[in-house]
Design an enzyme around this catalytic site. Sequence first.
Site, PDB file in Angstrom:
ATOM      1  N   LYS A 137       0.830  -1.213   0.000  1.00  0.00           N
ATOM      2  CA  LYS A 137       0.000   0.000   0.000  1.00  0.00           C
ATOM      3  C   LYS A 137       0.868   1.270   0.000  1.00  0.00           C
ATOM      4  O   LYS A 137       2.062   1.210   0.306  1.00  0.00           O
ATOM      5  CB  LYS A 137      -0.938  -0.026   1.212  1.00  0.00           C
ATOM      6  N   TYR A 147     -12.420  -1.469  -3.522  1.00  0.00           N
ATOM      7  CA  TYR A 147     -12.948  -1.593  -2.155  1.00  0.00           C
ATOM      8  C   TYR A 147     -14.468  -1.396  -2.106  1.00  0.00           C
ATOM      9  O   TYR A 147     -15.006  -1.032  -1.053  1.00  0.00           O
ATOM     10  CB  TYR A 147     -12.234  -0.618  -1.229  1.00  0.00           C
ATOM     11  N   ARG A 202      -2.514 -14.750   4.197  1.00  0.00           N
ATOM     12  CA  ARG A 202      -3.203 -14.054   5.293  1.00  0.00           C
ATOM     13  C   ARG A 202      -2.438 -14.274   6.600  1.00  0.00           C
ATOM     14  O   ARG A 202      -2.365 -13.382   7.450  1.00  0.00           O
ATOM     15  CB  ARG A 202      -4.651 -14.548   5.449  1.00  0.00           C
ATOM     16  N   THR A 222      -5.806  -7.602  10.358  1.00  0.00           N
ATOM     17  CA  THR A 222      -6.088  -6.307   9.727  1.00  0.00           C
ATOM     18  C   THR A 222      -5.589  -5.148  10.586  1.00  0.00           C
ATOM     19  O   THR A 222      -4.959  -4.216  10.093  1.00  0.00           O
ATOM     20  CB  THR A 222      -7.612  -6.150   9.506  1.00  0.00           C
ATOM     21  N   ARG A 265       2.351  -7.069   8.674  1.00  0.00           N
ATOM     22  CA  ARG A 265       1.652  -5.909   9.236  1.00  0.00           C
ATOM     23  C   ARG A 265       2.225  -5.515  10.596  1.00  0.00           C
ATOM     24  O   ARG A 265       2.304  -4.332  10.926  1.00  0.00           O
ATOM     25  CB  ARG A 265       0.148  -6.194   9.305  1.00  0.00           C
ATOM     26  N   ASN A 294      -2.134  -0.212   6.757  1.00  0.00           N
ATOM     27  CA  ASN A 294      -1.616  -1.465   7.311  1.00  0.00           C
ATOM     28  C   ASN A 294      -0.718  -2.238   6.337  1.00  0.00           C
ATOM     29  O   ASN A 294      -0.682  -3.457   6.333  1.00  0.00           O
ATOM     30  CB  ASN A 294      -2.767  -2.335   7.840  1.00  0.00           C
ATOM     31  N   HIS A 328      -2.146  -5.503   1.278  1.00  0.00           N
ATOM     32  CA  HIS A 328      -3.431  -6.177   1.053  1.00  0.00           C
ATOM     33  C   HIS A 328      -3.161  -7.644   0.770  1.00  0.00           C
ATOM     34  O   HIS A 328      -2.137  -7.986   0.185  1.00  0.00           O
ATOM     35  CB  HIS A 328      -4.143  -5.557  -0.153  1.00  0.00           C
ATOM     36  N   GLU A 381      -9.328 -10.210  -8.226  1.00  0.00           N
ATOM     37  CA  GLU A 381      -8.357  -9.132  -7.974  1.00  0.00           C
ATOM     38  C   GLU A 381      -7.146  -9.242  -8.896  1.00  0.00           C
ATOM     39  O   GLU A 381      -6.597  -8.229  -9.334  1.00  0.00           O
ATOM     40  CB  GLU A 381      -7.939  -9.162  -6.502  1.00  0.00           C
TER      41      GLU A 381
HETATM   42  P1  GDP Z   1      -8.223  -6.943   5.196  1.00  0.00           P
HETATM   43  O1  GDP Z   1      -8.867  -8.020   4.342  1.00  0.00           O
HETATM   44  O2  GDP Z   1      -7.422  -7.513   6.335  1.00  0.00           O
HETATM   45  O3  GDP Z   1      -7.401  -5.948   4.380  1.00  0.00           O
HETATM   46  O4  GDP Z   1      -9.393  -6.107   5.894  1.00  0.00           O
HETATM   47  P2  GDP Z   1     -10.812  -5.567   5.364  1.00  0.00           P
HETATM   48  O5  GDP Z   1     -11.166  -6.180   4.046  1.00  0.00           O
HETATM   49  O6  GDP Z   1     -11.768  -5.710   6.490  1.00  0.00           O
HETATM   50  O7  GDP Z   1     -10.558  -4.003   5.169  1.00  0.00           O
HETATM   51  C1  GDP Z   1      -9.930  -3.494   4.020  1.00  0.00           C
HETATM   52  C2  GDP Z   1      -8.977  -2.400   4.428  1.00  0.00           C
HETATM   53  O8  GDP Z   1      -9.729  -1.320   4.980  1.00  0.00           O
HETATM   54  C3  GDP Z   1      -7.999  -2.776   5.547  1.00  0.00           C
HETATM   55  O9  GDP Z   1      -6.861  -3.470   5.082  1.00  0.00           O
HETATM   56  C4  GDP Z   1      -7.654  -1.423   6.128  1.00  0.00           C
HETATM   57  O10 GDP Z   1      -6.708  -0.749   5.297  1.00  0.00           O
HETATM   58  C5  GDP Z   1      -8.993  -0.685   6.027  1.00  0.00           C
HETATM   59  N1  GDP Z   1      -9.803  -0.796   7.254  1.00  0.00           N
HETATM   60  C6  GDP Z   1     -10.452  -1.898   7.742  1.00  0.00           C
HETATM   61  N2  GDP Z   1     -11.126  -1.621   8.859  1.00  0.00           N
HETATM   62  C7  GDP Z   1     -10.929  -0.294   9.089  1.00  0.00           C
HETATM   63  C8  GDP Z   1     -11.388   0.611  10.117  1.00  0.00           C
HETATM   64  O11 GDP Z   1     -12.137   0.250  11.041  1.00  0.00           O
HETATM   65  N3  GDP Z   1     -10.957   1.917  10.023  1.00  0.00           N
HETATM   66  C9  GDP Z   1     -10.140   2.337   9.003  1.00  0.00           C
HETATM   67  N4  GDP Z   1      -9.763   3.629   8.979  1.00  0.00           N
HETATM   68  N5  GDP Z   1      -9.699   1.522   8.033  1.00  0.00           N
HETATM   69  C10 GDP Z   1     -10.078   0.225   8.069  1.00  0.00           C
END
Ligand code: GDP
Length: 142
Positions: A11, A51, A87, A93, A104, A114, A117, A128
Amino acid sequence: MAGKITLTMIKPGAFRKGHTGPILNMIKEAGFRIIAMKLTKLSTKQAEEFYAIHRSKPFYNSLVDFMSSGPIIAAVLEKESAVDDYRQLIGATNPENAEEGTIRKKYAESLEMNAVHGSDSDENANLEADFFFAKSERTDCM
Ligand code: GDP
């Protein structure tokens, strides 16, 4: 092919801070083969599309702004159980919950920034990978 690939992005925050080399090294050391890779930058529209599943979340606009704020590395990684194993390598996350030694834990700046992805299912890994790469850009299709 199903089940053997995952899609990663380094990222904008991690790219800006120069963590690309160390992250790619961790990926290699964990036994993944890079079968496609590019340095690119997401437009606002592309970040919104990537997203889209999070459109209703309060962090969606901020996430889209962040993900389109600078260059990223996108790559397709190949390995048995690629989705699950990657993962595990990247960690939770929220980096506060990520295990020691995960990407991470080492390189994330915050929950949003973080570092990387990783696809969450085989189906999404394929979608993707197609989002970023033409077949002619993948060594498994050359
Ligand atoms: P991942 O699959 O572990 O990347 O997590 P998700 O699919 O749930 O979320 C996608 C991305 O959104 C994450 O990697 C973070 O960059 C961001 N994100 C997720 N949850 C939050 C949150 O509660 N607050 C903020 N600001 N960003 C979030």
